[in-house]
Design a protein around this motif. Sequence first.
Motif, PDB file in Angstrom:
ATOM      1  N   MET A   1       0.845  -1.185   0.000  1.00 50.94           N
ATOM      2  CA  MET A   1       0.000   0.000   0.000  1.00 50.94           C
ATOM      3  C   MET A   1       0.880   1.233   0.000  1.00 50.94           C
ATOM      4  SD  MET A   1      -2.652   1.321   2.912  1.00 50.94           S
ATOM      5  CE  MET A   1      -3.480  -0.253   2.930  1.00 50.94           C
ATOM      6  N   SER A   2       0.528   2.215  -0.829  1.00 56.38           N
ATOM      7  CA  SER A   2       1.261   3.470  -0.813  1.00 56.38           C
ATOM      8  C   SER A   2       0.294   4.610  -0.621  1.00 56.38           C
ATOM      9  CB  SER A   2       2.025   3.665  -2.130  1.00 56.38           C
ATOM     10  OG  SER A   2       1.125   3.758  -3.215  1.00 56.38           O
ATOM     11  N   GLU A   3       0.778   5.671  -0.033  1.00 54.68           N
ATOM     12  CA  GLU A   3      -0.046   6.843   0.210  1.00 54.68           C
ATOM     13  C   GLU A   3       0.683   8.063  -0.312  1.00 54.68           C
ATOM     14  OE1 GLU A   3      -1.242   7.049   4.261  1.00 54.68           O
ATOM     15  OE2 GLU A   3      -1.523   4.909   4.378  1.00 54.68           O
ATOM     16  N   HIS A   4      -0.109   9.011  -0.830  1.00 54.28           N
ATOM     17  CA  HIS A   4       0.479  10.199  -1.418  1.00 54.28           C
ATOM     18  C   HIS A   4       0.003  11.471  -0.715  1.00 54.28           C
ATOM     19  CE1 HIS A   4       2.004   7.773  -4.771  1.00 54.28           C
ATOM     20  NE2 HIS A   4       0.862   7.135  -4.658  1.00 54.28           N
ATOM     21  N   ALA A   5      -0.498  11.305   0.493  1.00 53.74           N
ATOM     22  CA  ALA A   5      -0.909  12.463   1.277  1.00 53.74           C
ATOM     23  C   ALA A   5      -0.447  12.243   2.702  1.00 53.74           C
ATOM     24  CB  ALA A   5      -2.433  12.640   1.252  1.00 53.74           C
ATOM     25  N   ALA A   6       0.156  13.244   3.290  1.00 52.78           N
ATOM     26  CA  ALA A   6       0.587  13.121   4.679  1.00 52.78           C
ATOM     27  C   ALA A   6      -0.633  12.979   5.566  1.00 52.78           C
ATOM     28  CB  ALA A   6       1.396  14.349   5.092  1.00 52.78           C
ATOM     29  N   SER A 230      -7.628   9.292   0.246  1.00 52.82           N
ATOM     30  CA  SER A 230      -7.730   8.024  -0.455  1.00 52.82           C
ATOM     31  C   SER A 230      -6.368   7.353  -0.408  1.00 52.82           C
ATOM     32  CB  SER A 230      -8.188   8.237  -1.896  1.00 52.82           C
ATOM     33  OG  SER A 230      -7.359   9.170  -2.550  1.00 52.82           O
ATOM     34  N   ARG A 231      -6.389   6.031  -0.351  1.00 47.48           N
ATOM     35  CA  ARG A 231      -5.158   5.267  -0.150  1.00 47.48           C
ATOM     36  C   ARG A 231      -5.112   4.094  -1.108  1.00 47.48           C
ATOM     37  NH1 ARG A 231      -6.228   5.441   6.282  1.00 47.48           N
ATOM     38  NH2 ARG A 231      -5.530   7.586   6.620  1.00 47.48           N
ATOM     39  N   GLU A 232      -4.023   3.972  -1.808  1.00 47.10           N
ATOM     40  CA  GLU A 232      -3.866   2.890  -2.776  1.00 47.10           C
ATOM     41  C   GLU A 232      -3.635   1.559  -2.079  1.00 47.10           C
ATOM     42  OE1 GLU A 232      -0.720   3.874  -5.422  1.00 47.10           O
ATOM     43  OE2 GLU A 232      -2.012   5.100  -6.712  1.00 47.10           O
ATOM     44  N   ARG A 233      -4.031   0.498  -2.792  1.00 54.85           N
ATOM     45  CA  ARG A 233      -3.722  -0.849  -2.334  1.00 54.85           C
ATOM     46  C   ARG A 233      -3.767  -1.801  -3.525  1.00 54.85           C
ATOM     47  NH1 ARG A 233      -6.933  -3.829   1.623  1.00 54.85           N
ATOM     48  NH2 ARG A 233      -7.107  -1.927   2.832  1.00 54.85           N
ATOM     49  N   PRO A 234      -2.946  -2.844  -3.489  1.00 53.72           N
ATOM     50  CA  PRO A 234      -3.008  -3.867  -4.530  1.00 53.72           C
ATOM     51  C   PRO A 234      -4.211  -4.771  -4.309  1.00 53.72           C
ATOM     52  CG  PRO A 234      -1.378  -4.466  -2.892  1.00 53.72           C
ATOM     53  CD  PRO A 234      -1.873  -3.103  -2.508  1.00 53.72           C
ATOM     54  N   VAL A 235      -4.787  -5.262  -5.415  1.00 50.63           N
ATOM     55  CA  VAL A 235      -5.940  -6.154  -5.318  1.00 50.63           C
ATOM     56  C   VAL A 235      -5.763  -7.332  -6.265  1.00 50.63           C
ATOM     57  CG1 VAL A 235      -7.526  -4.314  -4.656  1.00 50.63           C
ATOM     58  CG2 VAL A 235      -7.226  -4.871  -7.068  1.00 50.63           C
ATOM     59  N   THR A 236      -6.505  -8.393  -5.993  1.00 48.16           N
ATOM     60  CA  THR A 236      -6.491  -9.590  -6.824  1.00 48.16           C
ATOM     61  C   THR A 236      -7.882  -9.835  -7.379  1.00 48.16           C
ATOM     62  OG1 THR A 236      -4.751 -10.552  -5.455  1.00 48.16           O
ATOM     63  CG2 THR A 236      -5.989 -12.056  -6.872  1.00 48.16           C
ATOM     64  N   GLY A 237      -7.977 -10.090  -8.667  1.00 51.09           N
ATOM     65  CA  GLY A 237      -9.255 -10.327  -9.314  1.00 51.09           C
ATOM     66  C   GLY A 237      -9.708 -11.767  -9.193  1.00 51.09           C
ATOM     67  N   PRO A 238     -10.894 -12.072  -9.678  1.00 55.43           N
ATOM     68  CA  PRO A 238     -11.457 -13.418  -9.534  1.00 55.43           C
ATOM     69  C   PRO A 238     -10.660 -14.489 -10.270  1.00 55.43           C
ATOM     70  CG  PRO A 238     -12.809 -12.064 -10.981  1.00 55.43           C
ATOM     71  CD  PRO A 238     -11.826 -11.148 -10.354  1.00 55.43           C
ATOM     72  N   ASP A 239      -9.896 -14.098 -11.272  1.00 51.40           N
ATOM     73  CA  ASP A 239      -9.080 -15.055 -12.015  1.00 51.40           C
ATOM     74  C   ASP A 239      -7.591 -14.870 -11.740  1.00 51.40           C
ATOM     75  OD1 ASP A 239     -11.325 -16.229 -13.310  1.00 51.40           O
ATOM     76  OD2 ASP A 239     -11.390 -14.506 -14.666  1.00 51.40           O
ATOM     77  N   GLY A 240      -7.276 -14.247 -10.599  1.00 54.10           N
ATOM     78  CA  GLY A 240      -5.891 -14.063 -10.218  1.00 54.10           C
ATOM     79  C   GLY A 240      -5.238 -12.824 -10.797  1.00 54.10           C
TER      80      GLY A 240
END
Length: 256
Positions: A1-6, A230-240
Amino acid sequence: MSEHAAHRNEAQHPAPQQKMHDAGPSGGTFAEGVAVHTGADAATIWDDRYRSKPRLWSGKPNPQLVREAGGLRPGKALDLGCGEGADAIWLARQGWTVTAVDVSAVALDRARSHEKAELARESVHAAEGAIGSRITWQQADLDQWDPGDSFDLVTSQFLHSQELTWQGPLRTAAAAVKRGGTLLVVGHHPDRLPPWGGGHDHRGMFYTGDELVRELGLDSPEWQLEVQTSRERPVTGPDGQHATIADVVLRATRLP
């Protein structure tokens, strides 16, 4: 997860290019985290969704809840759309007395089972101060439900549906926060949906932080915005599949 706002400046300076999360109540894939709701049939639809898998979510509390509520003084909490119970159980372990509400009886049965398993793992008996004495599981359709009480913390994590508008339940959530209490709303940002989410392109299902503020009246003197970002995060879809989306995170205090 990365954030671009303090974190210190989140309420005043939301980061416009990062907004969303990979699932609903407590993990899973993004596709599982957005559900269909058709009024009176909501309970049946959600029950069927939960029955489709032995466990729909990860069993871990939502990370934005942990981050934002971890430093709060425990009191009475309301968890709207509690799913299989990971958030409510985490709150109870922090000392909160929790009312956990969901439309699905199947989800609530699993939540109770997970709570008992947690108690067994910790060799804790349900007595005063234990997890079992701190959670009340309640079935209700959030489009019609009235909590009839006020709370020190009201949390709504990823309450999205194709048929259920978010405005009504989240207005109910805001109204249930007692003076001095906290409202925490986390959801998928409409501009950062994953590329495989073609069936989830209903703009009205999602909200930005600004839309939450306007709709819930959080720009009034009654409220103080603590976090709007808002905060980014990686996600995984239904087919990987893999993608990066973002969470809309809003935390506000109802002033005494």
